[in-house]
Scaffold this motif. Structure first.
Motif, PDB file in Angstrom:
ATOM      1  N   ARG A  95       7.638   3.834   4.602  1.00  0.00           N
ATOM      2  CA  ARG A  95       7.917   3.316   5.960  1.00  0.00           C
ATOM      3  C   ARG A  95       7.415   3.868   7.055  1.00  0.00           C
ATOM      4  NH1 ARG A  95      11.341  -1.564   4.764  1.00  0.00           N
ATOM      5  NH2 ARG A  95      10.438  -3.234   3.901  1.00  0.00           N
ATOM      6  N   PRO A  96       7.967   4.777   6.938  1.00  0.00           N
ATOM      7  CA  PRO A  96       8.113   5.840   8.147  1.00  0.00           C
ATOM      8  C   PRO A  96       6.338   6.190   8.455  1.00  0.00           C
ATOM      9  CG  PRO A  96       9.946   6.640   8.200  1.00  0.00           C
ATOM     10  CD  PRO A  96       8.729   5.488   6.321  1.00  0.00           C
ATOM     11  N   PHE A  97       5.410   5.895   7.628  1.00  0.00           N
ATOM     12  CA  PHE A  97       4.068   6.560   7.198  1.00  0.00           C
ATOM     13  C   PHE A  97       2.771   5.845   7.309  1.00  0.00           C
ATOM     14  CE2 PHE A  97       7.149   9.116   4.773  1.00  0.00           C
ATOM     15  CZ  PHE A  97       7.337  10.424   5.441  1.00  0.00           C
ATOM     16  N   LYS A  98       2.080   6.514   8.624  1.00  0.00           N
ATOM     17  CA  LYS A  98       1.122   5.521   8.990  1.00  0.00           C
ATOM     18  C   LYS A  98      -0.776   5.166   8.106  1.00  0.00           C
ATOM     19  CE  LYS A  98      -2.485   6.282  12.148  1.00  0.00           C
ATOM     20  NZ  LYS A  98      -2.871   7.240  11.833  1.00  0.00           N
ATOM     21  N   ASN A  99      -0.120   6.331   6.919  1.00  0.00           N
ATOM     22  CA  ASN A  99      -0.499   7.014   6.012  1.00  0.00           C
ATOM     23  C   ASN A  99      -0.799   6.099   4.867  1.00  0.00           C
ATOM     24  OD1 ASN A  99       0.375   8.660   5.245  1.00  0.00           O
ATOM     25  ND2 ASN A  99      -0.496   9.882   3.908  1.00  0.00           N
ATOM     26  N   ILE A 100       0.441   5.921   4.309  1.00  0.00           N
ATOM     27  CA  ILE A 100       0.918   5.222   3.259  1.00  0.00           C
ATOM     28  C   ILE A 100       1.164   3.525   3.508  1.00  0.00           C
ATOM     29  CG2 ILE A 100       2.901   5.171   1.690  1.00  0.00           C
ATOM     30  CD1 ILE A 100       2.979   7.914   1.841  1.00  0.00           C
ATOM     31  N   PHE A 101       0.208   2.411   2.348  1.00  0.00           N
ATOM     32  CA  PHE A 101       0.807   1.522   2.708  1.00  0.00           C
ATOM     33  C   PHE A 101       1.365   0.992   1.415  1.00  0.00           C
ATOM     34  CE2 PHE A 101      -1.562  -2.485   1.522  1.00  0.00           C
ATOM     35  CZ  PHE A 101      -1.197  -3.657   2.063  1.00  0.00           C
ATOM     36  N   ILE A 102       2.610   0.062   1.423  1.00  0.00           N
ATOM     37  CA  ILE A 102       3.482  -0.191   0.727  1.00  0.00           C
ATOM     38  C   ILE A 102       2.934  -1.898   0.027  1.00  0.00           C
ATOM     39  CG2 ILE A 102       5.810  -0.730  -0.084  1.00  0.00           C
ATOM     40  CD1 ILE A 102       6.166   1.406   2.403  1.00  0.00           C
ATOM     41  N   THR A 103       2.981  -2.529  -0.848  1.00  0.00           N
ATOM     42  CA  THR A 103       3.172  -3.658  -1.301  1.00  0.00           C
ATOM     43  C   THR A 103       3.731  -4.250  -2.747  1.00  0.00           C
ATOM     44  OG1 THR A 103       1.352  -6.031  -2.216  1.00  0.00           O
ATOM     45  CG2 THR A 103       0.369  -3.325  -2.685  1.00  0.00           C
ATOM     46  N   GLU A 104       3.521  -5.016  -3.116  1.00  0.00           N
ATOM     47  CA  GLU A 104       4.550  -5.264  -4.354  1.00  0.00           C
ATOM     48  C   GLU A 104       3.181  -5.599  -5.345  1.00  0.00           C
ATOM     49  OE1 GLU A 104       8.243  -7.241  -4.794  1.00  0.00           O
ATOM     50  OE2 GLU A 104       8.476  -6.653  -2.345  1.00  0.00           O
ATOM     51  N   ASN A 105       2.209  -6.401  -5.000  1.00  0.00           N
ATOM     52  CA  ASN A 105       0.918  -7.148  -5.169  1.00  0.00           C
ATOM     53  C   ASN A 105      -0.233  -6.598  -5.819  1.00  0.00           C
ATOM     54  OD1 ASN A 105      -1.339  -8.971  -5.578  1.00  0.00           O
ATOM     55  ND2 ASN A 105      -0.633 -10.418  -4.891  1.00  0.00           N
ATOM     56  N   LEU A 106      -0.080  -6.299  -7.114  1.00  0.00           N
ATOM     57  CA  LEU A 106      -1.275  -4.912  -7.459  1.00  0.00           C
ATOM     58  C   LEU A 106      -2.568  -5.566  -7.061  1.00  0.00           C
ATOM     59  CD1 LEU A 106      -2.397  -3.119  -9.418  1.00  0.00           C
ATOM     60  CD2 LEU A 106      -2.425  -4.508 -11.711  1.00  0.00           C
ATOM     61  N   GLN A 107      -3.005  -6.778  -6.661  1.00  0.00           N
ATOM     62  CA  GLN A 107      -4.382  -7.319  -6.411  1.00  0.00           C
ATOM     63  C   GLN A 107      -5.188  -6.651  -4.627  1.00  0.00           C
ATOM     64  OE1 GLN A 107      -7.076  -8.604  -7.817  1.00  0.00           O
ATOM     65  NE2 GLN A 107      -8.247  -8.544  -6.608  1.00  0.00           N
ATOM     66  N   VAL A 108      -3.608  -7.417  -4.513  1.00  0.00           N
ATOM     67  CA  VAL A 108      -3.296  -6.160  -2.342  1.00  0.00           C
ATOM     68  C   VAL A 108      -3.407  -5.140  -2.821  1.00  0.00           C
ATOM     69  CG1 VAL A 108      -2.340  -6.298  -0.593  1.00  0.00           C
ATOM     70  CG2 VAL A 108      -2.539  -8.453  -1.597  1.00  0.00           C
ATOM     71  N   ALA A 109      -2.719  -3.867  -4.240  1.00  0.00           N
ATOM     72  CA  ALA A 109      -2.872  -3.234  -3.959  1.00  0.00           C
ATOM     73  C   ALA A 109      -4.259  -2.883  -3.865  1.00  0.00           C
ATOM     74  CB  ALA A 109      -2.155  -2.583  -4.815  1.00  0.00           C
ATOM     75  N   CYS A 110      -4.909  -3.356  -5.279  1.00  0.00           N
ATOM     76  CA  CYS A 110      -6.166  -2.211  -5.209  1.00  0.00           C
ATOM     77  C   CYS A 110      -7.361  -2.452  -3.648  1.00  0.00           C
ATOM     78  CB  CYS A 110      -6.587  -3.303  -6.403  1.00  0.00           C
ATOM     79  SG  CYS A 110      -5.791  -2.986  -7.898  1.00  0.00           S
ATOM     80  N   GLU A 111      -6.991  -4.019  -3.140  1.00  0.00           N
ATOM     81  CA  GLU A 111      -7.585  -4.357  -2.358  1.00  0.00           C
ATOM     82  C   GLU A 111      -7.805  -3.439  -1.515  1.00  0.00           C
ATOM     83  OE1 GLU A 111      -8.198  -8.932  -3.430  1.00  0.00           O
ATOM     84  OE2 GLU A 111      -6.904  -8.341  -1.435  1.00  0.00           O
ATOM     85  N   ASN A 112      -6.615  -2.617  -1.344  1.00  0.00           N
ATOM     86  CA  ASN A 112      -6.402  -1.842   0.075  1.00  0.00           C
ATOM     87  C   ASN A 112      -7.193  -0.522  -0.402  1.00  0.00           C
ATOM     88  OD1 ASN A 112      -4.672  -1.101   2.920  1.00  0.00           O
ATOM     89  ND2 ASN A 112      -3.751  -0.060   1.291  1.00  0.00           N
ATOM     90  N   THR A 113      -6.247   0.026  -1.121  1.00  0.00           N
ATOM     91  CA  THR A 113      -7.552   1.046  -1.668  1.00  0.00           C
ATOM     92  C   THR A 113      -8.462   1.127  -1.353  1.00  0.00           C
ATOM     93  OG1 THR A 113      -5.799   1.348  -4.028  1.00  0.00           O
ATOM     94  CG2 THR A 113      -7.328   2.374  -3.638  1.00  0.00           C
ATOM     95  N   LEU A 114      -9.474   0.161  -1.884  1.00  0.00           N
ATOM     96  CA  LEU A 114     -10.670   0.132  -1.220  1.00  0.00           C
ATOM     97  C   LEU A 114     -10.857  -0.185  -0.097  1.00  0.00           C
ATOM     98  CD1 LEU A 114     -10.688  -0.551  -5.040  1.00  0.00           C
ATOM     99  CD2 LEU A 114     -12.632  -0.652  -4.177  1.00  0.00           C
ATOM    100  N   LEU A 115     -10.319  -0.481   0.512  1.00  0.00           N
ATOM    101  CA  LEU A 115     -10.691  -1.004   2.083  1.00  0.00           C
ATOM    102  C   LEU A 115     -10.064   1.058   2.988  1.00  0.00           C
ATOM    103  CD1 LEU A 115     -10.592  -3.488   4.234  1.00  0.00           C
ATOM    104  CD2 LEU A 115      -8.168  -2.804   4.723  1.00  0.00           C
ATOM    105  N   SER A 122      -8.097  10.078  -2.286  1.00  0.00           N
ATOM    106  CA  SER A 122      -6.922   8.752  -2.050  1.00  0.00           C
ATOM    107  C   SER A 122      -6.230   8.811  -2.974  1.00  0.00           C
ATOM    108  CB  SER A 122      -8.014   7.128  -1.044  1.00  0.00           C
ATOM    109  OG  SER A 122      -7.328   6.338  -2.424  1.00  0.00           O
ATOM    110  N   PHE A 123      -4.514   8.440  -2.996  1.00  0.00           N
ATOM    111  CA  PHE A 123      -4.171   7.982  -3.773  1.00  0.00           C
ATOM    112  C   PHE A 123      -4.013   5.967  -3.920  1.00  0.00           C
ATOM    113  CE2 PHE A 123      -3.133  12.002  -3.599  1.00  0.00           C
ATOM    114  CZ  PHE A 123      -2.909  12.923  -4.670  1.00  0.00           C
ATOM    115  N   LEU A 124      -3.599   5.807  -5.646  1.00  0.00           N
ATOM    116  CA  LEU A 124      -2.621   4.483  -6.055  1.00  0.00           C
ATOM    117  C   LEU A 124      -1.890   4.626  -6.437  1.00  0.00           C
ATOM    118  CD1 LEU A 124      -2.964   1.642  -4.953  1.00  0.00           C
ATOM    119  CD2 LEU A 124      -5.142   1.293  -7.202  1.00  0.00           C
ATOM    120  N   PHE A 125      -0.922   4.500  -5.936  1.00  0.00           N
ATOM    121  CA  PHE A 125       0.093   4.576  -6.883  1.00  0.00           C
ATOM    122  C   PHE A 125       1.343   3.106  -7.533  1.00  0.00           C
ATOM    123  CE2 PHE A 125       0.901   8.616  -4.401  1.00  0.00           C
ATOM    124  CZ  PHE A 125       1.340   9.246  -5.489  1.00  0.00           C
ATOM    125  N   ASN A 126       1.098   3.186  -8.878  1.00  0.00           N
ATOM    126  CA  ASN A 126       1.267   1.485  -9.459  1.00  0.00           C
ATOM    127  C   ASN A 126       2.526   1.545 -10.377  1.00  0.00           C
ATOM    128  OD1 ASN A 126       1.350  -0.615  -9.965  1.00  0.00           O
ATOM    129  ND2 ASN A 126      -0.228  -0.698 -11.511  1.00  0.00           N
TER     130      ASN A 126
END
Ligand code: GDP
Ligand code: MN
Length: 364
Positions: free
Chosen positions: A338-358, A291-295
């Protein structure tokens, strides 16, 4: 450099040694015959005993086995890929190897009629080892001894030893091991497994192989794109706009129990260049992150460029992608993703990391 079985077999084949009909899971042939063997591609040995190798006899069983083998770890290593082979109908399993003996600086041929099991478990009296003088090569007495020890004809022994010797010397190998070496019903010698270790910087061979994946070449490839990169070996590829932000992200993800595959620091180059950003993502993908996590936080450049590269390279694929971004042109950048189901967007770093693990745990 240790090769995966599939890479090793590719080399054996190039040197004329018979291998079973085989393919990577992603590129099945148009027709093949069951039963097949599903084989985990990890660098550790003893896959058979650890459940990384299974014989299956139909399509449903094959798919189930592929998924189960991909989900297990073999001595702490997850399979990068699955190799599938038509099963060989064999009458005997032999062992044949050439190993570089560092102490004597001499190659040694090792042969045993008791193949298929770890050579360490075979009693010494059942193992033949003969040093080879590199200047004289495979002398006739060596071939004769191997042939009689393995109970195969001189011609058969000569053919396979010559090929193995060629590979060993031309590819600068430290080890070429075939275990098991099957004798099939037609009395052919077929390599059931391949364990090859290449010495030194044998770039040409590396380039020819299916995977390009040493830590060195990952870093070199990143450098070539003017990006800082480090290969770690886990699952999540972290791409950040700056080394500090990248390190912080890596710490958070690791503390949460995430396994980091690689860490990329964009260093301000790629962010202005759409084609460069696309190329970078392609390069990372060659090393198969899960998986990818862009920050990224762009106060001068536009978020749009990287967002567009992510959309074009990863949008709509089965790879989970989390994008945490802030800065200039944020809304337009979000709209691209936004159009892509496999891409999750957030402005919050904590949320981003949690989502990556999820994502890693539960899928997209
Ligand atoms: P390793 O355990 O990592 O060394 O994996 P191998 O590729 O050597 O496979 C382990 C064992 O699986 C072999 O010793 C064989 O007994 C069995 N095996 C592998 N390929 C075949 C095949 O084509 N046919 C059959 N019948 N058995 C196979
Ligand atoms: Mn083996």
């Amino acid at each position: 450099m240790k090769l995966y079985e599939v890479e090793g077999k590719q080399l054996l084949k190039e040197y004329g040694i018979l291998i079973p009909n085989g393919w990577l899971k992603s590129t099945p042939p148009s027709s093949f015959q069951f039963p097949v063997i599903v084989k985990s591609q990890v660098l550790t040995g003893g896959r058979g005993k650890a459940g990384g190798i299974k014989l299956v006899s139909n399509d449903a069983e094959m798919h189930e086995t592929i998924n189960s083998i991909l989900s297990i770890e073999i001595k702490g290593e997850k399979a990068r890929n699955i190799y599938i082979e038509e099963a060989v109908n064999f009458s005997k399993e032999l062992y044949l190897a050439i190993i570089m003996d560092r102490t004597y600086k001499s190659p040694v041929i090792i042969a045993s009629a008791a193949g298929g099991v770890d050579i360490e478990e075979t009693p010494q009296k059942n193992i033949l080892s003969i040093p080879v003088n590199p200047l004289l090569g495979l002398e006739e007495y060596i071939i004769r001894r191997v042939a009689s020890f393995l109970d195969i004809s001189f011609v058969k022994a000569e053919q396979i030893l010559m090929k193995l010797w060629n590979l060993f010397t031309k590819e600068q190998a430290d080890l070429v091991e075939i275990n098991p070496l099957f004798i099939d019903r037609n009395n052919n010698l077929i390599a059931g497994d391949a364990k090859i270790v290449l010495s030194g910087d044998n770039e040409k061979t590396k380039e020819r192989l299916i995977f390009t994946r040493s830590s060195e070449s990952f870093e070199e490839r990143c450098q070539g794109l003017k990006v800082g990169g480090a290969y770690i070996g886990g699952e999540i590829s972290i791409v950040a706009s700056g080394a500090g932000l990248g390190m912080a992200t890596l710490d958070i993800v690791s503390d949460m129990g995430g396994k980091v595959h690689s860490l990329l620091d964009l260093q301000g180059h790629v962010i202005h260049d759409l084609e460069g950003a696309k190329l970078l993502i392609q390069e990372i993908q060659k090393f198969s992150p899960k998986s990818f996590l862009f920050n990224f936080y762009f106060q001068v450049a536009s978020c749009k460029i990287l967002a567009e590269a992510i959309a074009s390279e990863l949008g709509g694929t089965s790879i989970p992608v989390t994008v945490r971004m802030k800065g200039i042109d944020l809304e337009e950048a979000k709209n691209k993703l936004r159009p892509f189901k496999n891409i999750f967007i957030t402005e919050n770093l904590q949320v981003a990391c949690e989502n990556t693990l999820l994502f890693a745990k539960e899928g997209i």
